[in-house]
Design a protein around this motif. Structure first.
Motif, PDB file in Angstrom:
ATOM      1  N   VAL A 117      33.075  34.644  46.737  1.00  0.00           N
ATOM      2  CA  VAL A 117      32.652  33.600  45.794  1.00  0.00           C
ATOM      3  C   VAL A 117      31.500  34.098  44.918  1.00  0.00           C
ATOM      4  O   VAL A 117      31.490  33.900  43.693  1.00  0.00           O
ATOM      5  N   GLU A 118      30.513  34.740  45.541  1.00  0.00           N
ATOM      6  CA  GLU A 118      29.384  35.268  44.766  1.00  0.00           C
ATOM      7  C   GLU A 118      29.854  36.290  43.736  1.00  0.00           C
ATOM      8  O   GLU A 118      29.407  36.276  42.578  1.00  0.00           O
ATOM      9  N   SER A 119      30.738  37.175  44.150  1.00  0.00           N
ATOM     10  CA  SER A 119      31.238  38.200  43.235  1.00  0.00           C
ATOM     11  C   SER A 119      32.022  37.582  42.086  1.00  0.00           C
ATOM     12  O   SER A 119      31.880  37.982  40.924  1.00  0.00           O
ATOM     13  N   ILE A 120      32.860  36.598  42.395  1.00  0.00           N
ATOM     14  CA  ILE A 120      33.644  35.921  41.358  1.00  0.00           C
ATOM     15  C   ILE A 120      32.722  35.288  40.330  1.00  0.00           C
ATOM     16  O   ILE A 120      32.933  35.419  39.110  1.00  0.00           O
ATOM     17  N   CYS A 121      31.707  34.581  40.812  1.00  0.00           N
ATOM     18  CA  CYS A 121      30.803  33.878  39.895  1.00  0.00           C
ATOM     19  C   CYS A 121      29.922  34.850  39.113  1.00  0.00           C
ATOM     20  O   CYS A 121      29.729  34.684  37.903  1.00  0.00           O
ATOM     21  N   ASN A 122      29.386  35.847  39.777  1.00  0.00           N
ATOM     22  CA  ASN A 122      28.492  36.791  39.098  1.00  0.00           C
ATOM     23  C   ASN A 122      29.223  37.648  38.080  1.00  0.00           C
ATOM     24  O   ASN A 122      28.675  37.990  37.024  1.00  0.00           O
ATOM     25  N   ARG A 123      30.467  38.005  38.417  1.00  0.00           N
ATOM     26  CA  ARG A 123      31.259  38.847  37.503  1.00  0.00           C
ATOM     27  C   ARG A 123      32.149  38.023  36.588  1.00  0.00           C
ATOM     28  O   ARG A 123      32.856  38.564  35.751  1.00  0.00           O
ATOM     29  N   LYS A 124      32.086  36.698  36.767  1.00  0.00           N
ATOM     30  CA  LYS A 124      32.885  35.763  35.963  1.00  0.00           C
ATOM     31  C   LYS A 124      34.379  36.137  35.974  1.00  0.00           C
ATOM     32  O   LYS A 124      35.030  36.261  34.927  1.00  0.00           O
ATOM     33  N   ILE A 125      34.888  36.299  37.178  1.00  0.00           N
ATOM     34  CA  ILE A 125      36.309  36.605  37.358  1.00  0.00           C
ATOM     35  C   ILE A 125      37.105  35.307  37.193  1.00  0.00           C
ATOM     36  O   ILE A 125      36.839  34.325  37.876  1.00  0.00           O
ATOM     37  N   PRO A 126      38.091  35.275  36.294  1.00  0.00           N
ATOM     38  CA  PRO A 126      38.818  34.025  35.996  1.00  0.00           C
ATOM     39  C   PRO A 126      39.880  33.687  37.050  1.00  0.00           C
ATOM     40  O   PRO A 126      41.081  33.908  36.842  1.00  0.00           O
ATOM     41  N   VAL A 127      39.442  33.146  38.167  1.00  0.00           N
ATOM     42  CA  VAL A 127      40.356  32.839  39.258  1.00  0.00           C
ATOM     43  C   VAL A 127      40.583  31.336  39.431  1.00  0.00           C
ATOM     44  O   VAL A 127      41.468  30.912  40.165  1.00  0.00           O
ATOM     45  N   ALA A 128      39.799  30.517  38.726  1.00  0.00           N
ATOM     46  CA  ALA A 128      39.836  29.068  38.944  1.00  0.00           C
ATOM     47  C   ALA A 128      41.220  28.474  38.704  1.00  0.00           C
ATOM     48  O   ALA A 128      41.672  27.614  39.475  1.00  0.00           O
ATOM     49  N   ASN A 129      41.894  28.904  37.646  1.00  0.00           N
ATOM     50  CA  ASN A 129      43.223  28.338  37.364  1.00  0.00           C
ATOM     51  C   ASN A 129      44.190  28.588  38.514  1.00  0.00           C
ATOM     52  O   ASN A 129      45.000  27.723  38.863  1.00  0.00           O
ATOM     53  N   ASP A 130      44.115  29.768  39.109  1.00  0.00           N
ATOM     54  CA  ASP A 130      44.963  30.076  40.259  1.00  0.00           C
ATOM     55  C   ASP A 130      44.628  29.161  41.438  1.00  0.00           C
ATOM     56  O   ASP A 130      45.520  28.699  42.154  1.00  0.00           O
ATOM     57  N   LEU A 131      43.340  28.902  41.629  1.00  0.00           N
ATOM     58  CA  LEU A 131      42.925  28.021  42.722  1.00  0.00           C
ATOM     59  C   LEU A 131      43.444  26.601  42.516  1.00  0.00           C
ATOM     60  O   LEU A 131      43.916  25.960  43.457  1.00  0.00           O
ATOM     61  N   PHE A 132      43.368  26.117  41.294  1.00  0.00           N
ATOM     62  CA  PHE A 132      43.849  24.756  41.013  1.00  0.00           C
ATOM     63  C   PHE A 132      45.367  24.648  41.200  1.00  0.00           C
ATOM     64  O   PHE A 132      45.878  23.618  41.645  1.00  0.00           O
ATOM     65  N   LYS A 133      46.086  25.714  40.885  1.00  0.00           N
ATOM     66  CA  LYS A 133      47.541  25.711  41.106  1.00  0.00           C
ATOM     67  C   LYS A 133      47.861  25.628  42.593  1.00  0.00           C
ATOM     68  O   LYS A 133      48.795  24.932  43.011  1.00  0.00           O
ATOM     69  N   ILE A 134      47.082  26.344  43.399  1.00  0.00           N
ATOM     70  CA  ILE A 134      47.285  26.291  44.852  1.00  0.00           C
ATOM     71  C   ILE A 134      46.991  24.889  45.368  1.00  0.00           C
ATOM     72  O   ILE A 134      47.721  24.360  46.217  1.00  0.00           O
ATOM     73  N   ILE A 135      45.933  24.279  44.844  1.00  0.00           N
ATOM     74  CA  ILE A 135      45.586  22.915  45.252  1.00  0.00           C
ATOM     75  C   ILE A 135      46.713  21.947  44.889  1.00  0.00           C
ATOM     76  O   ILE A 135      47.062  21.051  45.675  1.00  0.00           O
ATOM     77  N   GLU A 136      47.287  22.113  43.713  1.00  0.00           N
ATOM     78  CA  GLU A 136      48.421  21.267  43.305  1.00  0.00           C
ATOM     79  C   GLU A 136      49.594  21.423  44.267  1.00  0.00           C
ATOM     80  O   GLU A 136      50.276  20.452  44.615  1.00  0.00           O
ATOM     81  N   GLU A 137      49.823  22.650  44.709  1.00  0.00           N
ATOM     82  CA  GLU A 137      50.895  22.905  45.661  1.00  0.00           C
ATOM     83  C   GLU A 137      50.588  22.232  46.999  1.00  0.00           C
ATOM     84  O   GLU A 137      51.480  21.644  47.631  1.00  0.00           O
ATOM     85  N   GLN A 138      49.330  22.309  47.415  1.00  0.00           N
ATOM     86  CA  GLN A 138      48.928  21.621  48.643  1.00  0.00           C
ATOM     87  C   GLN A 138      49.174  20.125  48.541  1.00  0.00           C
ATOM     88  O   GLN A 138      49.712  19.494  49.461  1.00  0.00           O
ATOM     89  N   GLU A 139      48.764  19.547  47.440  1.00  0.00           N
ATOM     90  CA  GLU A 139      48.925  18.107  47.243  1.00  0.00           C
ATOM     91  C   GLU A 139      50.398  17.712  47.244  1.00  0.00           C
ATOM     92  O   GLU A 139      50.775  16.676  47.808  1.00  0.00           O
TER      93      GLU A 139
END
Length: 241
Positions: A117-139
């Motif tokens: 998480v720290e690395s993603i935020c500090n390096r601004k790695i664009p992973v959020a959209n992938d996370l939201f897609k996984i959440i949609e699948e969970q739902e």
């Protein structure tokens, strides 16, 4: 009790003496030891083979129609992965799922996923959209059939795995993946034991993903810690040890 055999029997006294194993059919292209390993691991991870169960080489060989030698190999391999514990001259025991074990794994995951998480935020790695897609699948799975615990746990695991693989560190990813089977096993146990936990997990994942979307490392880490550690309070009295 002087012998290792006697000590083992005393230690595992009161455990399930025998279980009914489902029949298995090996594809001839798969080596017998590999098949026995996969067969047993699937039963253990999904809790179809419950904690505290004791199994024997003879029982597994009979259920899978293979000889005892490859079964023995599978036993040793699973013991190395902490999914079985061999009892001399008795068989093998499926480990208990304890509150201590759940907590220790959560603490370990917090270190590994927190670094992600720290690395993603500090390096601004664009992973959020992938996370939201996984959440949609969970739902979607939860709305369709909330009893599909294994499917929900596997998707849950994918969310957390995304926090690690996004940073592109092969050694780090391999280290995290050593937890995979025990992580799934514990997840199945918790989702089965705590009413509403899958729904809470989805909500908490969304909060983590929102903080990551904004590259807010302190907030994302706080939410990850709550999700992995503080939320375990609801397990008190359900899991012991």
């Amino acid at each position: 009790m002087n012998s290792l055999h006697d000590t083992s029997l005393a230690r595992f006294g009161g455990w399930t003496a025998s279980v009914d194993l489902p029949p298995g059919k090996r594809d001839p292209s798969i080596k017998a030891a590999e098949y026995a390993y996969r067969y047993l691991k699937d039963l253990i991870v999904t809790l179809e083979l419950p904690p505290r169960a004791i199994i024997t080489e003879k029982e597994v060989a009979s259920a899978t129609d293979i000889s005892r030698t490859p079964v023995r190999e599978a036993f040793f391999r699973l013991q190395g992965e902490r999914l079985l514990e061999i009892i001399p001259r008795r068989g093998a025991a499926v480990p208990e799922i304890t509150l201590r074990g759940i907590t220790e794994q959560a603490q370990t995951r917090l270190v590994l996923e927190g670094y992600g998480v720290e690395s993603i935020c500090n390096r601004k790695i664009p992973v959020a959209n992938d996370l939201f897609k996984i959440i949609e699948e969970q739902e979607a799975v939860y709305r369709r059939d909330p009893t599909q615990v294994l499917e929900m746990v596997l998707i849950d695991k994918e969310f957390h795995w995304s926090l690690v693989k996004a940073i592109g560190n092969t050694e780090f990813s391999q280290l995290y993946n050593t937890l995979h089977d025990r992580q799934v096993r514990i997840g199945v146990a918790m989702f089965n034991a705590v009413k509403g936990r899958p729904c809470k997990a989805i909500h908490q994942h969304a909060k983590i993903a929102e903080a990551i979307r904004d590259f807010d490392a302190p907030l994302a880490l706080d939410r990850l810690e709550f999700h992995l550690i503080e939320s375990l309070d609801e397990l008190t009295g359900i899991f012991t040890g």
